[in-house]
Design a protein around this motif. Structure first.
Motif, short mmCIF file in Angstrom:
data_model
loop_
_atom_site.label_atom_id
_atom_site.label_comp_id
_atom_site.label_asym_id
_atom_site.label_seq_id
_atom_site.Cartn_x
_atom_site.Cartn_y
_atom_site.Cartn_z
N THR A 8 8.42 37.48 39.12
CA THR A 8 9.12 36.22 38.88
C THR A 8 10.09 35.95 40.03
OG1 THR A 8 10.99 37.17 37.67
CG2 THR A 8 9.03 36.60 36.38
N ASN A 9 10.66 34.78 40.02
CA ASN A 9 11.65 34.40 41.02
C ASN A 9 13.04 34.81 40.54
OD1 ASN A 9 12.95 33.23 43.19
ND2 ASN A 9 12.80 31.15 42.39
N ARG A 10 13.26 36.13 40.46
CA ARG A 10 14.54 36.71 40.06
C ARG A 10 14.95 36.41 38.62
NH1 ARG A 10 18.91 36.03 44.64
NH2 ARG A 10 19.99 36.97 42.91
N GLU A 11 13.97 36.23 37.74
CA GLU A 11 14.30 36.07 36.32
C GLU A 11 14.55 37.45 35.73
OE1 GLU A 11 12.37 32.31 34.51
OE2 GLU A 11 10.83 33.38 35.61
N THR A 12 15.28 37.50 34.61
CA THR A 12 15.76 38.78 34.11
C THR A 12 15.48 39.02 32.63
OG1 THR A 12 17.92 37.82 33.64
CG2 THR A 12 17.63 38.86 35.80
N VAL A 13 15.50 40.30 32.30
CA VAL A 13 15.49 40.81 30.93
C VAL A 13 16.54 41.91 30.88
CG1 VAL A 13 13.08 40.25 30.41
CG2 VAL A 13 13.62 42.45 31.43
N MET A 14 16.83 42.40 29.69
CA MET A 14 17.80 43.49 29.56
C MET A 14 17.08 44.81 29.36
SD MET A 14 20.62 41.96 29.96
CE MET A 14 21.70 43.34 29.69
N GLN A 15 17.69 45.89 29.81
CA GLN A 15 17.16 47.23 29.58
C GLN A 15 17.92 47.88 28.43
OE1 GLN A 15 17.45 49.25 33.37
NE2 GLN A 15 15.29 48.89 33.73
N GLY A 16 17.26 48.82 27.76
CA GLY A 16 17.94 49.58 26.72
C GLY A 16 17.20 49.68 25.41
N LEU A 17 16.05 49.02 25.29
CA LEU A 17 15.33 49.06 24.01
C LEU A 17 14.71 50.43 23.73
CD1 LEU A 17 13.58 45.59 23.95
CD2 LEU A 17 15.38 46.40 22.43
N ASP A 18 14.28 51.13 24.78
CA ASP A 18 13.59 52.41 24.58
C ASP A 18 14.46 53.44 23.87
OD1 ASP A 18 11.34 51.36 25.75
OD2 ASP A 18 11.74 52.24 27.72
#
Length: 99
Positions: A30-40
């Protein structure tokens, strides 16, 4: 007084909560789109947060809106919504109210 902070909050009518996300992650392709980490690792952490007195959790889903660049893309929206659904299920399974 010897009480832990969540007990003091609850005694004053305040429900303690947490922000369990870890960090912003750039979504590949993507063009620098984001999600969050930490679900695992969320289930283990949510269990500990509950034991410590937390009763709700707030997840962050940073979505950038820029019509000139076509953001957000369908990929970013779907990835964040999928993560929010997983987050809610994990929190509820550990006794936390997802927000």
């Amino acid at each position: 007084s010897g009480k832990v902070f969540p007990e003091v909050l609850m005694a004053n009518g305040i429900v303690p909560g947490v922000k369990p996300h870890l960090k912003v992650y750039e979504l590949p392709g993507t063009n620098r789109e984001t999600v969050m980490q930490g679900l695992d690792s969320l289930a283990v952490r949510a269990r500990e947060y509950y034991k410590a007195g937390a009763r709700f959790a707030k997840w962050r889903s940073p979505i950038s809106i820029e019509s000139s660049t076509g953001r957000p893309t369908d990929l970013a929206i779907r990835a964040n919504m999928h993560d929010l659904a997983r987050y809610a299920l994990i929190c509820q399974s550990e006794g936390l109210m997802p927000i």
